[in-house]
Write a protein that holds these residues in place. Structure first.
Motif, PDB file in Angstrom:
ATOM      1  N   PHE A   5      36.519 -30.204  -9.226  1.00  0.00           N
ATOM      2  CA  PHE A   5      37.528 -29.181  -9.523  1.00  0.00           C
ATOM      3  C   PHE A   5      38.855 -29.818  -9.942  1.00  0.00           C
ATOM      4  O   PHE A   5      39.495 -29.397 -10.897  1.00  0.00           O
ATOM      5  CB  PHE A   5      37.726 -28.281  -8.317  1.00  0.00           C
ATOM      6  N   LEU A   6      39.265 -30.878  -9.191  1.00  0.00           N
ATOM      7  CA  LEU A   6      40.524 -31.545  -9.530  1.00  0.00           C
ATOM      8  C   LEU A   6      40.442 -32.204 -10.899  1.00  0.00           C
ATOM      9  O   LEU A   6      41.384 -32.166 -11.681  1.00  0.00           O
ATOM     10  CB  LEU A   6      40.856 -32.580  -8.446  1.00  0.00           C
ATOM     11  N   ASN A   7      39.296 -32.834 -11.175  1.00  0.00           N
ATOM     12  CA  ASN A   7      39.138 -33.455 -12.497  1.00  0.00           C
ATOM     13  C   ASN A   7      39.189 -32.414 -13.604  1.00  0.00           C
ATOM     14  O   ASN A   7      39.797 -32.623 -14.655  1.00  0.00           O
ATOM     15  CB  ASN A   7      37.817 -34.219 -12.552  1.00  0.00           C
ATOM     16  N   MET A  62      44.756 -29.434 -17.999  1.00  0.00           N
ATOM     17  CA  MET A  62      46.180 -29.678 -18.242  1.00  0.00           C
ATOM     18  C   MET A  62      46.378 -30.569 -19.465  1.00  0.00           C
ATOM     19  O   MET A  62      47.293 -30.366 -20.275  1.00  0.00           O
ATOM     20  CB  MET A  62      46.812 -30.321 -17.006  1.00  0.00           C
ATOM     21  N   LYS A  63      45.499 -31.565 -19.596  1.00  0.00           N
ATOM     22  CA  LYS A  63      45.574 -32.458 -20.756  1.00  0.00           C
ATOM     23  C   LYS A  63      45.294 -31.689 -22.044  1.00  0.00           C
ATOM     24  O   LYS A  63      45.990 -31.859 -23.056  1.00  0.00           O
ATOM     25  CB  LYS A  63      44.579 -33.601 -20.579  1.00  0.00           C
ATOM     26  N   ILE A  64      44.272 -30.844 -22.014  1.00  0.00           N
ATOM     27  CA  ILE A  64      43.937 -30.038 -23.198  1.00  0.00           C
ATOM     28  C   ILE A  64      45.079 -29.085 -23.535  1.00  0.00           C
ATOM     29  O   ILE A  64      45.441 -28.893 -24.709  1.00  0.00           O
ATOM     30  CB  ILE A  64      42.626 -29.268 -22.954  1.00  0.00           C
ATOM     31  N   ILE A  65      45.667 -28.459 -22.489  1.00  0.00           N
ATOM     32  CA  ILE A  65      46.787 -27.540 -22.719  1.00  0.00           C
ATOM     33  C   ILE A  65      47.962 -28.271 -23.361  1.00  0.00           C
ATOM     34  O   ILE A  65      48.604 -27.772 -24.285  1.00  0.00           O
ATOM     35  CB  ILE A  65      47.210 -26.883 -21.390  1.00  0.00           C
ATOM     36  N   HIS A  66      48.242 -29.491 -22.853  1.00  0.00           N
ATOM     37  CA  HIS A  66      49.330 -30.285 -23.434  1.00  0.00           C
ATOM     38  C   HIS A  66      49.035 -30.609 -24.907  1.00  0.00           C
ATOM     39  O   HIS A  66      49.938 -30.512 -25.765  1.00  0.00           O
ATOM     40  CB  HIS A  66      49.498 -31.577 -22.633  1.00  0.00           C
ATOM     41  N   GLN A  67      47.798 -30.992 -25.197  1.00  0.00           N
ATOM     42  CA  GLN A  67      47.425 -31.291 -26.587  1.00  0.00           C
ATOM     43  C   GLN A  67      47.560 -30.050 -27.466  1.00  0.00           C
ATOM     44  O   GLN A  67      48.028 -30.133 -28.607  1.00  0.00           O
ATOM     45  CB  GLN A  67      45.994 -31.840 -26.626  1.00  0.00           C
ATOM     46  N   LEU A  68      47.147 -28.918 -26.931  1.00  0.00           N
ATOM     47  CA  LEU A  68      47.258 -27.676 -27.699  1.00  0.00           C
ATOM     48  C   LEU A  68      48.715 -27.315 -27.962  1.00  0.00           C
ATOM     49  O   LEU A  68      49.073 -26.853 -29.059  1.00  0.00           O
ATOM     50  CB  LEU A  68      46.557 -26.537 -26.961  1.00  0.00           C
ATOM     51  N   LYS A  69      49.569 -27.517 -26.956  1.00  0.00           N
ATOM     52  CA  LYS A  69      50.994 -27.241 -27.147  1.00  0.00           C
ATOM     53  C   LYS A  69      51.581 -28.131 -28.243  1.00  0.00           C
ATOM     54  O   LYS A  69      52.368 -27.671 -29.081  1.00  0.00           O
ATOM     55  CB  LYS A  69      51.747 -27.441 -25.837  1.00  0.00           C
TER      56      LYS A  69
END
Length: 262
Positions: A104-106, A112-119
């Motif tokens: 779950f943590l991974n 979060m990494k994908i969201i940052h890339q999308l932003k």
């Protein structure tokens, strides 16, 4: 863990109802769980650690490919007290790595990494859109300037066209006047080489019946010669042959008078 909690976990793990009931009965016989009925649980935890969850799912026949996902979800939902020390008793499975112990943590970190890339991608696209909008505005401004320039040039050309049309009209008018003068000179020249100055100046001329003189023939010209002269003039001045209608009418009238006096 009581029977109600065990049954709920098995159903949540995707175990069929029939298999779940049989597993619960077996665990009761083996004293792995106890019967508590519908009494409320003292705390929110059902299992002590993840190792216990792995052992229970394996014993219930859940595939290993699904166990890690189920245990990770139970950890996030607070159904397991802690991750455990990695030693799964009563099982021959190898020690799980960090991604298996807490997927779950991974997953959360990956999200979060994908969201940052999308932003970042959205920000880049926004900048690209702004650049395109600016280029579009610049193009529109340039096109408007070109349109205004073409309008001015078109107005100048229209003005020049109007001036040329006026000059053409004047030239046509002068041409008609020159043609009229030329036809008049031809008419006067067709009546003889010896022009009467008084006639050119527009003074009234006395009537004469000397048709041979009008035709530029000698006094000894015969009647036949006069007729031939008239026919020649009529042919030259006929409108169908490019002649002048007024001159043709004049010669025709004179010709008729000559024939009537015979």
């Amino acid at each position: 863990m009581n029977t109600d909690q065990a049954y709920a976990l098995l159903m949540d793990a995707g175990v069929t109802e029939e298999n779940g009931i049989q597993t619960i009965r077996r665990w009761l016989r083996e004293r792995k769980i106890y019967y508590e009925g519908n009494r409320q649980q003292k705390n929110e935890y059902i299992l002590d650690n993840a190792d216990q969850a792995f052992i229970m799912l394996k014993d219930a026949g859940v595939s290993e490919s699904l166990m890690a996902q189920i245990v990770g979800r139970w950890l996030s939902e607070g159904k397991i007290r802690n991750v455990g020390n990695g030693n799964r008793t009563r099982t021959a499975q190898a020690e799980p790595n960090k991604s298996v112990i807490n997927p779950f943590l991974n997953n959360q970190q990956d999200q979060m990494k994908i969201i940052h890339q999308l932003k970042e991608k959205i920000k880049s696209q926004d900048e690209h859109i702004k650049g395109m909008e600016q280029l579009h505005k610049t193009s529109i401004h340039s096109l408007i300037q070109q349109r205004d320039k073409y309008k001015k040039e078109n107005a100048i050309l229209q003005n020049e066209k109007s001036e040329l049309q006026g000059e053409i009209k004047n030239l046509l008018k002068e041409n008609r006047e020159l043609r009229s003068k030329l036809l008049k000179l031809k008419e006067e020249g067709s009546f003889g080489a010896n022009k009467n100055p008084d006639k050119i100046l527009g003074k009234p001329q006395p009537k004469t019946n000397h048709y041979h003189q009008k035709l530029g023939l000698s006094r000894t010209a015969s009647h036949k010669d006069i007729l031939a002269g008239y026919k020649k003039l009529l042919k030259i001045t006929h409108p169908d042959h490019g002649g002048n209608e007024a001159a043709f009418h004049y010669i025709k009238t004179d010709y008729d008078q000559f024939r009537n006096r015979e």
